[in-house]
Design an enzyme around this catalytic site. Sequence first.
Site, PDB file in Angstrom:
ATOM      1  N   HIS A 322      34.492  46.388  53.589  1.00  0.00           N
ATOM      2  CA  HIS A 322      34.444  44.943  53.804  1.00  0.00           C
ATOM      3  C   HIS A 322      33.292  44.620  54.747  1.00  0.00           C
ATOM      4  O   HIS A 322      33.184  45.189  55.848  1.00  0.00           O
ATOM      5  CB  HIS A 322      35.773  44.414  54.375  1.00  0.00           C
ATOM      6  CG  HIS A 322      35.850  42.923  54.270  1.00  0.00           C
ATOM      7  ND1 HIS A 322      36.279  42.273  53.142  1.00  0.00           N
ATOM      8  CD2 HIS A 322      35.474  41.981  55.141  1.00  0.00           C
ATOM      9  CE1 HIS A 322      36.189  40.974  53.333  1.00  0.00           C
ATOM     10  NE2 HIS A 322      35.704  40.758  54.533  1.00  0.00           N
ATOM     11  N   ALA A 323      32.421  43.693  54.346  1.00  0.00           N
ATOM     12  CA  ALA A 323      31.193  43.396  55.098  1.00  0.00           C
ATOM     13  C   ALA A 323      31.506  42.965  56.527  1.00  0.00           C
ATOM     14  O   ALA A 323      32.470  42.231  56.769  1.00  0.00           O
ATOM     15  CB  ALA A 323      30.412  42.299  54.388  1.00  0.00           C
ATOM     16  N   HIS A 352      25.256  35.659  54.822  1.00  0.00           N
ATOM     17  CA  HIS A 352      26.421  35.410  55.684  1.00  0.00           C
ATOM     18  C   HIS A 352      26.404  36.363  56.879  1.00  0.00           C
ATOM     19  O   HIS A 352      26.493  35.944  58.042  1.00  0.00           O
ATOM     20  CB  HIS A 352      27.715  35.586  54.872  1.00  0.00           C
ATOM     21  CG  HIS A 352      28.933  35.421  55.703  1.00  0.00           C
ATOM     22  ND1 HIS A 352      29.616  34.234  55.802  1.00  0.00           N
ATOM     23  CD2 HIS A 352      29.585  36.299  56.502  1.00  0.00           C
ATOM     24  CE1 HIS A 352      30.631  34.384  56.643  1.00  0.00           C
ATOM     25  NE2 HIS A 352      30.631  35.642  57.072  1.00  0.00           N
ATOM     26  N   GLU A 353      26.222  37.649  56.599  1.00  0.00           N
ATOM     27  CA  GLU A 353      26.243  38.656  57.687  1.00  0.00           C
ATOM     28  C   GLU A 353      25.009  38.522  58.570  1.00  0.00           C
ATOM     29  O   GLU A 353      25.089  38.649  59.798  1.00  0.00           O
ATOM     30  CB  GLU A 353      26.330  40.062  57.101  1.00  0.00           C
ATOM     31  CG  GLU A 353      27.601  40.345  56.321  1.00  0.00           C
ATOM     32  CD  GLU A 353      28.880  40.019  57.087  1.00  0.00           C
ATOM     33  OE1 GLU A 353      29.848  39.578  56.463  1.00  0.00           O
ATOM     34  OE2 GLU A 353      28.891  40.183  58.324  1.00  0.00           O
ATOM     35  N   HIS A 356      25.561  36.070  61.243  1.00  0.00           N
ATOM     36  CA  HIS A 356      26.251  36.578  62.443  1.00  0.00           C
ATOM     37  C   HIS A 356      25.242  37.222  63.400  1.00  0.00           C
ATOM     38  O   HIS A 356      25.250  36.973  64.607  1.00  0.00           O
ATOM     39  CB  HIS A 356      27.284  37.641  62.031  1.00  0.00           C
ATOM     40  CG  HIS A 356      28.528  37.098  61.404  1.00  0.00           C
ATOM     41  ND1 HIS A 356      29.357  36.190  62.024  1.00  0.00           N
ATOM     42  CD2 HIS A 356      29.099  37.366  60.206  1.00  0.00           C
ATOM     43  CE1 HIS A 356      30.392  35.909  61.235  1.00  0.00           C
ATOM     44  NE2 HIS A 356      30.257  36.612  60.119  1.00  0.00           N
ATOM     45  N   GLU A 380      31.157  31.942  61.460  1.00  0.00           N
ATOM     46  CA  GLU A 380      31.202  32.141  59.998  1.00  0.00           C
ATOM     47  C   GLU A 380      30.303  31.161  59.265  1.00  0.00           C
ATOM     48  O   GLU A 380      30.013  31.338  58.092  1.00  0.00           O
ATOM     49  CB  GLU A 380      32.646  31.981  59.506  1.00  0.00           C
ATOM     50  CG  GLU A 380      33.625  32.972  60.125  1.00  0.00           C
ATOM     51  CD  GLU A 380      33.170  34.411  60.001  1.00  0.00           C
ATOM     52  OE1 GLU A 380      33.503  35.209  60.889  1.00  0.00           O
ATOM     53  OE2 GLU A 380      32.459  34.743  59.031  1.00  0.00           O
ATOM     54  N   HIS A 482      41.779  40.511  55.317  1.00  0.00           N
ATOM     55  CA  HIS A 482      41.980  39.958  56.645  1.00  0.00           C
ATOM     56  C   HIS A 482      43.428  40.038  57.105  1.00  0.00           C
ATOM     57  O   HIS A 482      43.690  40.115  58.305  1.00  0.00           O
ATOM     58  CB  HIS A 482      41.486  38.518  56.677  1.00  0.00           C
ATOM     59  CG  HIS A 482      40.050  38.404  56.320  1.00  0.00           C
ATOM     60  ND1 HIS A 482      39.578  38.667  55.045  1.00  0.00           N
ATOM     61  CD2 HIS A 482      38.957  38.092  57.046  1.00  0.00           C
ATOM     62  CE1 HIS A 482      38.269  38.527  55.029  1.00  0.00           C
ATOM     63  NE2 HIS A 482      37.863  38.180  56.216  1.00  0.00           N
ATOM     64  N   TYR A 492      37.332  30.558  58.500  1.00  0.00           N
ATOM     65  CA  TYR A 492      36.572  30.310  57.273  1.00  0.00           C
ATOM     66  C   TYR A 492      36.836  28.907  56.736  1.00  0.00           C
ATOM     67  O   TYR A 492      35.950  28.258  56.197  1.00  0.00           O
ATOM     68  CB  TYR A 492      36.920  31.354  56.211  1.00  0.00           C
ATOM     69  CG  TYR A 492      36.637  32.763  56.666  1.00  0.00           C
ATOM     70  CD1 TYR A 492      37.671  33.610  57.067  1.00  0.00           C
ATOM     71  CD2 TYR A 492      35.341  33.242  56.738  1.00  0.00           C
ATOM     72  CE1 TYR A 492      37.402  34.898  57.503  1.00  0.00           C
ATOM     73  CE2 TYR A 492      35.066  34.525  57.174  1.00  0.00           C
ATOM     74  CZ  TYR A 492      36.107  35.349  57.562  1.00  0.00           C
ATOM     75  OH  TYR A 492      35.846  36.622  58.007  1.00  0.00           O
TER      76      TYR A 492
HETATM   77  C1  LIG Z   1      31.907  38.253  54.519  1.00  0.00           C
HETATM   78  C2  LIG Z   1      32.933  38.276  55.273  1.00  0.00           C
HETATM   79  C3  LIG Z   1      32.921  39.064  56.544  1.00  0.00           C
HETATM   80 SE1  LIG Z   1      33.073  37.998  58.116  1.00  0.00          SE
HETATM   81  C4  LIG Z   1      34.226  37.595  54.885  1.00  0.00           C
HETATM   82  O1  LIG Z   1      35.266  38.186  55.135  1.00  0.00           O
HETATM   83  N1  LIG Z   1      34.257  36.374  54.300  1.00  0.00           N
HETATM   84  C5  LIG Z   1      33.109  35.509  54.020  1.00  0.00           C
HETATM   85  C6  LIG Z   1      33.673  34.315  53.293  1.00  0.00           C
HETATM   86  C7  LIG Z   1      35.158  34.400  53.315  1.00  0.00           C
HETATM   87  C8  LIG Z   1      35.532  35.791  53.842  1.00  0.00           C
HETATM   88  C9  LIG Z   1      36.147  36.634  52.725  1.00  0.00           C
HETATM   89  O2  LIG Z   1      35.430  37.448  52.158  1.00  0.00           O
HETATM   90  O3  LIG Z   1      37.344  36.428  52.450  1.00  0.00           O
HETATM   91 ZN   LIG Z   2      31.652  36.402  58.618  1.00  0.00          ZN
END
Ligand SMILES: C=C(C[SeH])C(=O)N1CCC[C@H]1C(=O)O
Ligand SMILES: [Zn+2]
Length: 599
Positions: A322-323, A352-353, A356, A380, A482, A492
Amino acid sequence: DLEALELEGREYIFQLDKSAGARKNKVGIFEWDYYSNITKENEEKWIQARIEQSQQEKRAWEETKMYRWQDFQDFTLRRMFKKYSKLGVSALPDEKYKQLMKLIADMESNYATAKICEYKDRSKCNLSLEPEITDLFAKSQDPEELKHLWVEWHKEAGAKARNNFTEYVGLYNEAAKLNDYKDVADWWQSEYEADADNFEQQLAKIWEDVKPLYQQLHAYVRKRLRDKYGDHIVSARGPIPAHLLGNMWAQSWNNIQSFTRPYPDKKEIDITQSMKSQNYTALKMFQMSDEFFRSLNLSAMPPKFWKNSIIEKPTDREIVCHASAWDFYDGEDFRIKQCTTIDYEYFQTTHHEMGHIQYYLQYRNQPFVFRDGANPGFHEAVGDTIALSVSSPKHLRRVGLTTGDAEDEQTEINQLYKMGLDKIVFLPFAYAIDQFRYGVFRGSTTPEDYNCHYWKLRESLQGLEPPVNRTEEDFDAAAKYHVSANVEYARYYVSFIIQFQFHRALCQLAGEYVPEDLNKKLVDCDIYQSIAAGNAFANMLKMGSSKPWPDAMEVLTGQRSMKADGLLEYFRPLYEWLQAENQRTGEYIGWEPSKMQYC
Ligand SMILES: C=C(C[SeH])C(=O)N1CCC[C@H]1C(=O)O
Ligand SMILES: [Zn+2]
């Protein structure tokens, strides 16, 4: 006298802040080693480092309590003391602290290493979420294959986490109470510095503003899916089955854009295809993103970033794919870890990354305790705001990812539809995830009806239903990273709202958007190379969490509250088109109760 006491307090808190920063650096290295090489040994080392850190934090916390910081004159000093007066999970006694760390690490590694078998060849059982399952889910248009992947993933990544999650809730709530919060929901919401239940009222107000737009989009997509799969799979007035939307959690419907877009005879903007045919690499995607930030006079990625980041999935070990973006609190070491694949989704994720990391760079001269987002949603929103410019047709033409025809009405509707499948669709999903967990932490949702409550929210907010009946043997919430990784999610929901407020302000500063000027529309704004926009963005980002977030937002947008007006303005032409289209086809707006069993 007070003067001398405050001076002494200043000495103390800046000293404490420095040692706190050194502790975060040390623990960060152990955490990185574990996340980028999941082994029992690395997990133990990381937890041991966390225990040492928590013991040092406890001692410092006892000392901080001795200062009468509430009487200090200096705002910044009071704010620093206020933040250090909350000990966090370290308030738990050592044994409980260790148990909580272990539960979270075990849920996270279960998620990261979960494997399922193929639909076609049941003997092949080595499919990981990234890239295999994600790619299959994005491409398959076989409802039975999608159902198989959905059911198997929710079994391996969701149901298996149920017992650990239940124990984690108990311990985490104990930590909340030791920090004078009612429960973890209260603790998480305190990060938004809103008074009382005001934060949840803000979330509800935003959903009230956006829901009509979402319902129109939902009705249109349901019709297009019914056209494709038949009404024995997609009903005319019920929720949409959750496995048909191109994404394991139905949080973004971008992968069904190709066969549902409003004007199919208009050339499709297929970024993934363009990237592949142009032999894009993960590194090229990172270099392009870095170049965009530099074009705004924002900071370049430092040498250690390029040296230490992991941008492709290693083949010799298990990692958390997971990024994520990492600040090692030494002003030089900043990293991204992600399992990049060459497609539109990861093009977005890369920005997105990188957002950060840009935030880390902008606030790196703040005291350590202020090296954070103005609120979690800000962090975010940075990269996504930039990505709104990057994904504009104007920018995609600029970088050669799409060719030819300038904007006509129909192409613009297709573009807004593509953006809406990401940004509008996501909101009820994000809202459901933390509405669910607020209920769990408050105890109004008990383990006996975890899954029932989760699906009630998914149906009422997203208008979805599970592809098969569910029971309390399942625990579908944890099939989302998450929830297994203990990462708060309202951030988010906030981000997907405020990023349009940021984007609108930046576009005005860049001269790319003029209200009511049909040649300067928000949908085709690209702030690329605008120093004016970049400088204004930097002024907000530099603040970190040193001031309450309305002050930060005001610096860039002139607004002091999060409002859906930016998003609604951006999508207005799509909203009008959807209303007309759903009227034309007589589509039922909204959804009747699901016939699936899940409570
Ligand atoms: C890219 C990330 C790492 Se902070 C992420 O979890 N995001 C980015 C958008 C929503 C959420 C997801 O993937 O559920
Ligand atoms: Zn993020």
